[in-house]
Design an enzyme around this catalytic site. Structure first.
Site, PDB file in Angstrom:
ATOM      1  N   LYS A 106       0.855  -1.198   0.000  1.00 50.22           N
ATOM      2  CA  LYS A 106       0.000   0.000   0.000  1.00 50.22           C
ATOM      3  C   LYS A 106       0.880   1.233   0.000  1.00 50.22           C
ATOM      4  CE  LYS A 106      -4.507   0.764   0.339  1.00 50.22           C
ATOM      5  NZ  LYS A 106      -5.555  -0.191  -0.071  1.00 50.22           N
ATOM      6  N   ASP A 146      -6.837   4.318  -4.899  1.00 45.93           N
ATOM      7  CA  ASP A 146      -7.481   4.105  -3.598  1.00 45.93           C
ATOM      8  C   ASP A 146      -8.135   5.423  -3.212  1.00 45.93           C
ATOM      9  OD1 ASP A 146      -7.705   3.485  -0.578  1.00 45.93           O
ATOM     10  OD2 ASP A 146      -6.973   1.626  -1.406  1.00 45.93           O
TER      11      ASP A 146
HETATM   12  N1  GLU Z   1      -7.268   0.063  -3.529  1.00 44.86           N
HETATM   13  C1  GLU Z   1      -7.986  -1.147  -3.776  1.00 44.86           C
HETATM   14  C2  GLU Z   1      -8.015  -2.029  -2.549  1.00 44.86           C
HETATM   15  O1  GLU Z   1      -7.850  -1.580  -1.445  1.00 44.86           O
HETATM   16  C3  GLU Z   1      -7.467  -1.870  -5.008  1.00 44.86           C
HETATM   17  C4  GLU Z   1      -6.041  -2.268  -4.932  1.00 44.86           C
HETATM   18  C5  GLU Z   1      -5.500  -2.786  -6.240  1.00 44.86           C
HETATM   19  O2  GLU Z   1      -6.248  -2.848  -7.204  1.00 44.86           O
HETATM   20  O3  GLU Z   1      -4.324  -3.107  -6.257  1.00 44.86           O
HETATM   21  O4  GLU Z   1      -8.290  -3.191  -2.629  1.00 44.86           O
END
Ligand code: GLU
Length: 421
Positions: A106, A146
């Site tokens: 993240k 996100d």
């Molecule tokens: N931000 C989204 C999540 O928390 C997607 C993450 C992604 O597609 O890598 O799952």
């Protein structure tokens, strides 16, 4: 003692409960309690008035035993390292539960995108990639959108990364516009996956979704599409909705198009001229069959868990329910479906996007949804089967702990095979 709301402590506590229930190896547990790599960067950004502002950014790779890191980037004024660490842990469990070939990661930047214009956002996004290009990439760690980041931001980031790499590398990042290598169906995939999970959850408790009352907290990407899909596909009636400034409640159902128009013209959900105004706290306690927290962390805690009236809590946000609240809901017979199952649709379609980009061959929206449905339904069944198995052997565990047991078990097995312990 007051409940600890630090998201990383919560992530660790959730892991600890699962580790105990499943008898996880001590070394595997120790590896999985902390991220593998944490990078903190300082990003100088040229602002519209000619000044340069320095922003703080993070990228945490939690675990990559099952594949490259995967996870979004958040732009938020209250961003902090512990939240990013927690979210990277949850990404690890999310990709593992979905059984897609990624680890978890993240990123985040402390900034207020609402006060930045597009020139500044582009400079910040390119700066983030310049600061981190060495530790991200299609085979290392693949970012995505996100909270307060979007396809345009992904496009700028891809462009910057490609300039540094010296060649086109669309699989470096997912959630891109379809014109430049994005996948059909990615934009509403988080909500779509959540709705498939809702369909399975309703089946499980024998709730007919047609005409049932749904309340949604949050009107960002996930909440907005969840509203539309709940209406259109499930035939459910959305009676409550909110954004960060507050919500509205209308027992007769809220009109999606009118709400969208009101939000557009006034900037807030409460610009809708029917129903009554409610606070975000009141919204969650409304009398509805299903509540969908689709905003931010720690919305249902020990302080309000016993006031929740819904039969199903569908966690579309990351970390909206604390461990103590999870236990309270379980004891009260509320089906609280955990976040890293409910909102896995986003990363699952990100996986499809990454695979399509690497192959240079693109699928139809219908194909994407069909495969998404198959994966989330399988994950839901894995969680329920694990919960039943433990219950039969005399151990009462929540759906969240069951989901952890499946996910952690797979990551531990991968680490074992690689010889990490
Ligand atoms: N931000 C989204 C999540 O928390 C997607 C993450 C992604 O597609 O890598 O799952």
């Amino acid at each position: 003692m007051a409940e600890d709301l630090n998201p990383f402590r919560i992530a660790q506590e959730e892991l600890d409960s699962a580790a105990e229930a499943m008898g996880l190896d001590k070394t595997a547990h120790a590896i999985l309690r902390e991220p593998k790599r944490t990078v903190v960067v300082n990003i100088p950004v040229k602002m519209r008035d000619g000044s340069v502002k320095v922003f703080n950014g993070f990228r945490v790779l939690y675990n990559d035993a099952r594949g490259p890191g995967k996870g979004g980037i958040r732009y938020h004024p209250l961003e902090n390292l512990d939240t990013v660490k927690a979210l990277s842990a949850w990404m690890t469990w999310k990709t593992s539960l979905a059984n897609i070939p990624f680890g978890g990661a993240k990123g985040g930047v402390i900034c207020n995108p609402k006060e930045m214009n597009s020139y500044e956002l582009e400079n910040l996004s390119r700066g983030y990639v310049r600061a981190l290009w060495n530790s991200i990439g299609p085979k290392i760690d693949v970012p995505a959108p996100d909270v307060y980041t979007n396809p345009q931001i992904m496009a700028w980031m891809m462009d910057e990364y490609n300039a540094i790499a010296g060649h086109g590398e669309p699989a470096f990042i997912t959630g891109k516009p379809v014109e430049i290598g994005g996948s059909e169906g990615r934009f509403d995939s988080t909500a779509m996956g959540g709705m498939y999970v809702l369909r399975e959850s309703a089946k499980k408790i024998k709730l007919d979704l047609k005409g049932s009352d749904v309340v949604i907290q949050g009107f960002g990407n996930a909440g907005m599409f969840a509203f539309e899909i709940a209406n259109k596909l499930a035939g459910a009636k959305v009676v409550g909705i909110s954004d960060s400034e507050g919500g509205i409640y209308d027992q007769d159902g809220i009109d999606y198009n009118k709400l969208l128009a009101a939000k557009k013209s006034t900037g807030k959900v409460q610009g809708y001229d029917k129903g009554e105004k409610v606070s975000n706290e009141e919204l969650l306690e409304l009398d509805a069959d299903v509540i969908i927290p689709a905003a931010i962390e720690n919305q249902i805690t020990a302080a309000n868990a016993d006031k929740i009236k819904a039969k199903i809590v569908l966690e579309l946000a990351n970390g909206p329910v604390t461990p103590e609240a999870d236990r309270i809901l379980f004891e009260r017979g509320v089906l609280d479906v955990p976040d890293f199952l409910v909102n896995s649709g986003g990363v699952i379609v990100s996986y499809f996007e990454w695979a399509q980009d690497r192959e240079g061959y693109f699928w139809t929206e219908e194909e994407v949804y069909k495969r998404l449905d198959a994966i989330v339904t399988r994950s839901f069944n894995d969680v329920m089967a694990t919960q039943e198995k433990y219950t039969e052997s005399g151990k009462k565990i929540t759906p969240r702990t069951a989901a952890y047991i499946v996910a952690v078990g797979r990551v531990a097995a991968a680490m074992k095979l690689r010889g990490w312990y």
